[in-house]
Motif scaffolding. Sequence first.
Motif, mmCIF file in Angstrom:
data_model
loop_
_atom_site.group_PDB
_atom_site.id
_atom_site.type_symbol
_atom_site.label_atom_id
_atom_site.label_comp_id
_atom_site.label_asym_id
_atom_site.label_seq_id
_atom_site.Cartn_x
_atom_site.Cartn_y
_atom_site.Cartn_z
ATOM 1 N N GLY A 1 0.815 -1.211 0.000
ATOM 2 C CA GLY A 1 0.000 0.000 0.000
ATOM 3 C C GLY A 1 0.848 1.259 0.000
ATOM 4 O O GLY A 1 2.089 1.204 -0.058
ATOM 5 N N ARG A 2 0.145 2.376 0.060
ATOM 6 C CA ARG A 2 0.821 3.674 0.080
ATOM 7 C C ARG A 2 0.680 4.292 1.458
ATOM 8 O O ARG A 2 -0.412 4.296 2.047
ATOM 9 C CB ARG A 2 0.223 4.596 -0.979
ATOM 10 N N LEU A 3 1.766 4.801 1.978
ATOM 11 C CA LEU A 3 1.765 5.547 3.229
ATOM 12 C C LEU A 3 1.677 7.024 2.890
ATOM 13 O O LEU A 3 2.591 7.576 2.259
ATOM 14 C CB LEU A 3 3.041 5.258 4.028
ATOM 15 N N ASP A 4 0.593 7.670 3.285
ATOM 16 C CA ASP A 4 0.402 9.087 3.007
ATOM 17 C C ASP A 4 0.706 9.914 4.249
ATOM 18 O O ASP A 4 0.323 9.548 5.364
ATOM 19 C CB ASP A 4 -1.031 9.345 2.554
ATOM 20 N N PHE A 5 1.372 11.056 4.051
ATOM 21 C CA PHE A 5 1.854 11.862 5.159
ATOM 22 C C PHE A 5 1.184 13.235 5.204
ATOM 23 O O PHE A 5 1.843 14.274 5.186
ATOM 24 C CB PHE A 5 3.375 12.019 5.067
ATOM 25 N N ALA A 6 -0.130 13.234 5.275
ATOM 26 C CA ALA A 6 -0.911 14.462 5.463
ATOM 27 C C ALA A 6 -0.516 15.550 4.467
ATOM 28 O O ALA A 6 -0.286 16.708 4.838
ATOM 29 C CB ALA A 6 -0.756 14.976 6.906
ATOM 30 N N GLY A 7 -0.444 15.176 3.196
ATOM 31 C CA GLY A 7 -0.126 16.146 2.153
ATOM 32 C C GLY A 7 1.347 16.472 2.037
ATOM 33 O O GLY A 7 1.720 17.364 1.267
ATOM 34 N N GLN A 8 2.211 15.787 2.784
ATOM 35 C CA GLN A 8 3.649 16.053 2.755
ATOM 36 C C GLN A 8 4.412 14.893 2.119
ATOM 37 O O GLN A 8 5.503 14.548 2.540
ATOM 38 C CB GLN A 8 4.157 16.325 4.167
ATOM 39 N N GLY A 9 3.826 14.281 1.111
ATOM 40 C CA GLY A 9 4.494 13.214 0.403
ATOM 41 C C GLY A 9 3.952 11.844 0.766
ATOM 42 O O GLY A 9 2.963 11.709 1.502
ATOM 43 N N TYR A 10 4.603 10.826 0.267
ATOM 44 C CA TYR A 10 4.169 9.452 0.495
ATOM 45 C C TYR A 10 5.351 8.511 0.312
ATOM 46 O O TYR A 10 6.396 8.872 -0.246
ATOM 47 C CB TYR A 10 3.034 9.061 -0.455
ATOM 48 N N CYS A 11 5.189 7.299 0.796
ATOM 49 C CA CYS A 11 6.141 6.209 0.583
ATOM 50 C C CYS A 11 5.342 4.947 0.303
ATOM 51 O O CYS A 11 4.114 4.940 0.392
ATOM 52 C CB CYS A 11 7.026 5.986 1.819
ATOM 53 N N SER A 12 6.044 3.874 -0.014
ATOM 54 C CA SER A 12 5.415 2.566 -0.146
ATOM 55 C C SER A 12 5.606 1.792 1.158
ATOM 56 O O SER A 12 6.543 2.051 1.916
ATOM 57 C CB SER A 12 6.046 1.783 -1.304
ATOM 58 N N GLY A 13 4.692 0.876 1.436
ATOM 59 C CA GLY A 13 4.781 0.052 2.636
ATOM 60 C C GLY A 13 4.044 -1.257 2.423
ATOM 61 O O GLY A 13 3.252 -1.390 1.486
ATOM 62 N N THR A 14 4.296 -2.223 3.305
ATOM 63 C CA THR A 14 3.726 -3.559 3.144
ATOM 64 C C THR A 14 3.308 -4.130 4.486
ATOM 65 O O THR A 14 4.059 -4.047 5.469
ATOM 66 C CB THR A 14 4.755 -4.522 2.519
#
Length: 272
Positions: free
Chosen positions: A43-56
Amino acid sequence: MSAGLKALATCVAMSLAGGALAGSTSLRALSDREDLLGWEAVGRLDFAGQGYCSGTLIAPDLVLTAAHCVYDRDGQMRAVDQIQFRAGLQEGSAIAERQALQIAAHPGYRSEQNSNIENITHDVALIRLESPISSSEADPFVLHSGRNYGDEISVTSYGMGRESAPSRQRRCNLMGEYQQVMMIDCNVTFGSSGAPVFSMVGGRGRILSVISSGGTYQGRRVAYGMKLADRVAELKALLRRNPVAAPDRRIKRIRVGSGMNAGGAKFVRPGG
């Protein structure tokens, strides 16, 4: 490329002397639900409008990602209420969405330093979710163990320009290892940090590494990841030593001026 990574590249070059590499496959977007079957735990980790990363997901309530993802641009750890995991996110719709409850970044990772051998080795974090995601929604992946990586290494990730759905590279190559760091030629970009690198031994993929950083080597795009088993065990122990209770959603947040007699108090979630 840092001096540490140059050293790694030198070791990799030596390890590849006289060896042939199979060709990598191109990325394929998992753009419909049939494509996504079996990969929902990425899935995608979203950071409150401050970008994102991938995660599992590696457990119903545990997300594996890169440690640098849980720090902001100032090197400060993000607040848990700024992190949301969106399992199997595809064109704005996720299989399941959960807020973070607890973060464990490996203590060996230094947010103030750039990528080097030591930092890549420890660039691992676990995020505990406020509530589990059922295996019927997204079946967690297990970690790879042993030296047999199999014939196929693959990556499934989100990234810049392809952030709305996961993309899978079915085959890429392990170009070399140095200490606890791996160099692979998988196609990664911004946002792919924390993405799982899979070994396809035993049928379903097992997580061999996570993406820490990328660069170029002899004109080829490469990515760096770390061996996981010891790092993840250390992070799980850290979470157990510092338990955090999930908030009771039956308790309403009371705000100043709401007309309720609470002595001006404002109740917030732990970590909020």
